[in-house]
Design a protein around this motif. Structure first.
Motif, mmCIF file in Angstrom:
data_model
loop_
_atom_site.group_PDB
_atom_site.id
_atom_site.type_symbol
_atom_site.label_atom_id
_atom_site.label_comp_id
_atom_site.label_asym_id
_atom_site.label_seq_id
_atom_site.Cartn_x
_atom_site.Cartn_y
_atom_site.Cartn_z
ATOM 1 N N VAL A 249 6.196 -4.174 4.443
ATOM 2 C CA VAL A 249 4.978 -4.341 4.721
ATOM 3 C C VAL A 249 4.155 -4.660 3.553
ATOM 4 O O VAL A 249 3.830 -3.913 2.600
ATOM 5 C CB VAL A 249 4.527 -3.072 5.296
ATOM 6 N N VAL A 250 3.518 -5.509 3.159
ATOM 7 C CA VAL A 250 3.200 -6.292 2.219
ATOM 8 C C VAL A 250 1.767 -6.725 2.417
ATOM 9 O O VAL A 250 0.919 -7.632 3.941
ATOM 10 C CB VAL A 250 3.775 -7.900 2.233
ATOM 11 N N ALA A 251 0.898 -6.131 1.601
ATOM 12 C CA ALA A 251 -0.878 -7.317 1.498
ATOM 13 C C ALA A 251 -0.726 -8.589 0.689
ATOM 14 O O ALA A 251 -0.271 -8.338 -0.815
ATOM 15 C CB ALA A 251 -1.415 -6.044 0.784
ATOM 16 N N LEU A 252 -1.204 -9.264 1.460
ATOM 17 C CA LEU A 252 -1.581 -11.038 0.773
ATOM 18 C C LEU A 252 -3.446 -11.427 0.127
ATOM 19 O O LEU A 252 -3.630 -10.379 1.654
ATOM 20 C CB LEU A 252 -0.946 -11.244 1.552
ATOM 21 N N ALA A 266 7.718 -13.352 11.442
ATOM 22 C CA ALA A 266 6.557 -12.226 10.292
ATOM 23 C C ALA A 266 5.096 -12.608 11.253
ATOM 24 O O ALA A 266 5.313 -13.147 11.934
ATOM 25 C CB ALA A 266 5.913 -13.693 9.106
ATOM 26 N N GLU A 267 5.080 -10.977 11.383
ATOM 27 C CA GLU A 267 3.676 -10.784 11.950
ATOM 28 C C GLU A 267 2.534 -9.904 11.180
ATOM 29 O O GLU A 267 2.435 -9.159 10.381
ATOM 30 C CB GLU A 267 4.418 -9.644 12.922
ATOM 31 N N VAL A 268 1.281 -10.827 10.958
ATOM 32 C CA VAL A 268 -0.006 -9.727 10.658
ATOM 33 C C VAL A 268 -0.547 -8.776 11.357
ATOM 34 O O VAL A 268 -1.031 -8.578 12.657
ATOM 35 C CB VAL A 268 -0.996 -10.989 10.542
ATOM 36 N N LEU A 269 -0.724 -7.873 10.665
ATOM 37 C CA LEU A 269 -1.240 -6.422 11.557
ATOM 38 C C LEU A 269 -2.156 -6.671 11.303
ATOM 39 O O LEU A 269 -2.962 -5.644 11.611
ATOM 40 C CB LEU A 269 -0.321 -4.947 10.618
ATOM 41 N N GLN A 270 -3.614 -7.255 10.629
ATOM 42 C CA GLN A 270 -4.260 -6.707 10.300
ATOM 43 C C GLN A 270 -4.922 -7.416 8.941
ATOM 44 O O GLN A 270 -4.318 -8.462 7.919
ATOM 45 C CB GLN A 270 -4.677 -5.257 9.421
ATOM 46 N N LEU A 278 0.696 -8.244 6.317
ATOM 47 C CA LEU A 278 1.872 -8.281 6.988
ATOM 48 C C LEU A 278 3.328 -7.991 7.040
ATOM 49 O O LEU A 278 3.163 -6.855 6.124
ATOM 50 C CB LEU A 278 2.276 -9.830 5.928
ATOM 51 N N ARG A 279 3.636 -7.711 7.854
ATOM 52 C CA ARG A 279 4.954 -7.423 8.443
ATOM 53 C C ARG A 279 6.219 -8.139 8.146
ATOM 54 O O ARG A 279 5.746 -8.973 9.189
ATOM 55 C CB ARG A 279 5.720 -6.271 9.538
#
Length: 662
Positions: A249-252, A266-270, A278-279
């Protein structure tokens, strides 16, 4: 290279081919003057033994036999000959279009072990091809490299069917163990060479990646049989990449870090004003950590914590290396020379044995054209022709060849015994057979009739050497690239433009481009498209794995491209184009990062000791350099220009602080 030794070897071949009854040593010594020049009887015997070994080493079937079986082991009564049937290439001929695809097959080998073998094989077959002037400009240009560690040693064990022992570090355990195998085959896939064989400890078939061998392999005494059912092509197809089995889980920062956003699954969580979450799936932590470290302050790892810690360590190491990098380093050794393999008497002999049947098959060949065909200067070709004229037994009537040059054209007569080319050796057969297989696997070429027929004829002509076609294989494209290749090849064939969405990592963005494809080529396991970019109004190279989508248009390609520039580019096959506005960047590379010099086509290098290297790159933009050195975690440091060095230090310092706040 000794011209006298080459003359002696060539004369020996001519004599041993001329008689089924063969010759004794004494008869050979009497007929070949250069043996009589030996300083002593022992020296002459030693010279003869060396010459016999040299001919056999080159695949020339020199036989030793006795007319009286009671004296089979008595060297004093042995006779020697070369069987014409075993020496000569089978009576196969190639149509112009078949010889053209053989040219393409030879061209897929990058400079390395089989590059020269491919050239020799093509040279031999040139006398068996009708000259139709057919040349193919391949729309897709694959390259096979043999620069993997210990490639030559593994190849020797494979072709001699000898056991192989080597220290090996397994990827699954990280432990180093000594392994002993019976090598059944070699293959290249995913940018790596593998050897496959019977593991004597595990008592089962196993794969081993050559780059994971931690020391020089040893070829052992003994031999083994390869199972009749073994086929390296099928075995290589069973090999698969490591599938992602972890998730980060990475903050971009919004609008950035496209390299992670475009990853498969890749999946945008928020989403948010300051950060998106992003996961991202990944298979191995080291390359994933390097990617995130290269994004600097635009990304931070939320989880897992071990990945976050690895990113922090990379940035810390990169910063320390940047601080310690020397000031004012200038490369003084200049541009790297292209290494040339030293020519030997055996190489010279093989060229002459190929030259004779070529000249007999093409009477009146031009001197310049023949020199280019054999990759020598006109001066060297003239020396070769002079050597042909004086080689042969002195005391036989009409034994010497006649060589005449009239109006720049070559005429050769009285060379009946050498009229047929030498049979293909194992490495020569391998180079063309595997090259044809590589072409045949490419999209758009799988049912090419010329490739199929050339492969059938070549297999028949190679005889016993053809079995190498089941022992060596390459797989140059994968399922994720094939659809893009097919679209681009269709554009090349129909001469239309394509629209692509393209990820530009140096600018961290996805751009929409209108392109006119020119060619597709493979460089170091990465496929590139060379195209005229309508938007930029210039030639550009695009990595196929960064093309997010590609579609044909109905617009014809109209760019007027300089053919001379394209020809130079095709010879170099480099994805990096230099321009007058390029920046020079000098890096110090640790041993584990020396590959940067080749990957980015360094125009000058200098050894610094302890296997460290200074490399000067020419780049259109320097904005991506800090991210590159960050991902290498101390493997590289910028030393020039000074303003880029300072900028990289500030970039790394900010990235370190950002990670500590995460």
């Amino acid at each position: 290279m000794s011209a006298k030794r080459t003359e002696r070897l060539l004369t020996l071949v001519i004599m041993l081919l001329s008689s089924r009854r063969g010759f004794t040593k004494e008869e050979l010594f009497e007929e070949i003057d250069l043996y009589r020049e030996a300083t002593s009887v022992a020296a002459r015997e030693k010279l003869f033994d060396r010459d016999k070994a040299a001919l056999r080493e080159q695949g020339i079937p020199l036989e030793a036999f006795s007319e009286d079986t009671l004296f089979d082991n008595d060297n004093t009564v042995q006779r020697y000959r070369i069987s014409a049937e075993d020496y000569r290439l089978g009576g196969v001929t190639f149509l112009p279009e078949e010889y053209a695809v053989l040219n393409l097959a030879a061209g897929v080998w990058d400079q390395g072990s089989l590059d020269s073998a491919a050239s020799r094989a093509l040279r031999k077959l040139s006398s068996r091809s009708s000259d139709g002037g057919t040349e193919l400009t391949p729309l897709i240009q694959p390259r096979i490299t043999t620069d993997a560690p210990y490639w030559d040693v593994v190849w020797l064990a494979l072709t001699s069917r000898s056991p192989l022992r080597f220290p090996y570090r397994a990827a699954s355990t990280g432990r180093e163990e000594v392994r002993t195998i019976h090598p059944w085959g070699m293959g290249a896939r995913f940018g790596h060479w593998y050897v496959v064989g019977y593991d004597t400890l595990r008592e089962a078939e196993r794969f081993f990646r050559l780059s994971r061998m931690t020391g020089e392999p040893a070829v052992l005494k003994g031999t083994f049989d390869v199972p009749a059912s073994f086929d390296m092509n099928a075995t290589l197809s069973s090999l698969s990449r490591s599938e992602p089995d972890r998730t980060a889980v990475v903050a971009l920062r919004p609008g950035s870090c496209q390299v992670l956003r475009v990853r498969k699954d890749a999946e945008v969580l928020q989403t948010g004003e300051e950060w998106d979450t992003l996961r991202v799936p990944y298979a191995a932590s080291s390359p994933m950590a390097a990617t995130i470290a290269g994004l600097g302050v635009n990304a931070r790892v939320e989880e897992p914590q071990d990945l976050a810690a690895q990113v922090a360590r990379l940035l810390e190491s990169a910063y320390e290396a940047a601080l310690a990098a020397p000031h004012g380093l200038e490369i003084t050794e200049g541009i790297r020379p292209v290494p040339r393999r030293k020519s030997s008497s055996q190489d010279h002999l093989l060229r002459l044995l190929d030259l004779v049947p070529y000249l007999l098959a093409h009477p009146g060949s031009e001197v310049g054209e023949t020199a280019r065909k054999f990759d020598v200067t006109e001066s060297q070709l003239t020396k070769d022709l002079d050597l042909l004229f004086v080689s042969g037994p002195r005391h036989y009537p009409d034994a010497l060849m006649d060589v005449n040059i009239e109006d720049g054209r070559i005429y050769l007569t009285n060379a009946r015994d050498l009229a047929e080319p030498v049979k293909l050796s194992m490495d020569e057969a391998c180079s063309l057979i595997v090259g044809l297989q590589a072409l045949r696997e490419l999209p758009g070429m799988r049912n090419n009739e010329a490739i199929v027929s050339a492969q059938t004829k070549l297999t028949a002509a190679a005889g016993d050497a053809a079995h190498i076609g089941t022992a060596v294989a390459t797989k140059l494209t994968e399922d994720d690239i094939d659809p893009t290749l097919e679209v681009l090849q269709a554009a090349l064939q129909t001469g239309v433009r394509v629209e692509v969405d393209y990820f530009v990592p140096t600018r961290d963005e996805i751009t929409h481009r209108l392109l006119e494809p020119i060619r597709i080529f493979l460089h170091q396991d990465t496929w590139y498209l060379e195209a005229w970019c309508v938007d930029s109004d210039g030639l550009r190279n695009f990595r196929l794995d960064r093309i997010q989508s590609a579609s044909l248009t109905d617009q014809p390609a109209t760019a007027n491209v300089d053919e001379a520039s394209l020809a130079r580019g095709r010879r170099s096959a480099s994805p990096y184009r230099s321009g007058s506005s390029d920046h020079a960047v000098t890096l110090v590379l640790e041993p584990r990062a020396r590959w940067i010099a080749d990957q980015y086509n360094a125009d000058a290098v200098e050894e610094l000791g302890e296997d460290r290297l200074a490399a000067r790159l020419r780049v259109a933009s320097t904005s991506w350099i800090p991210g590159l050195v960050a991902g290498l975690g101390g493997g590289a440091a910028v030393v020039g220009p000074e303003d880029l060095r300072e900028e990289t230090l500030r970039w790394l310092q900010a990235a370190r602080a950002h990670q500590r706040l995460a």
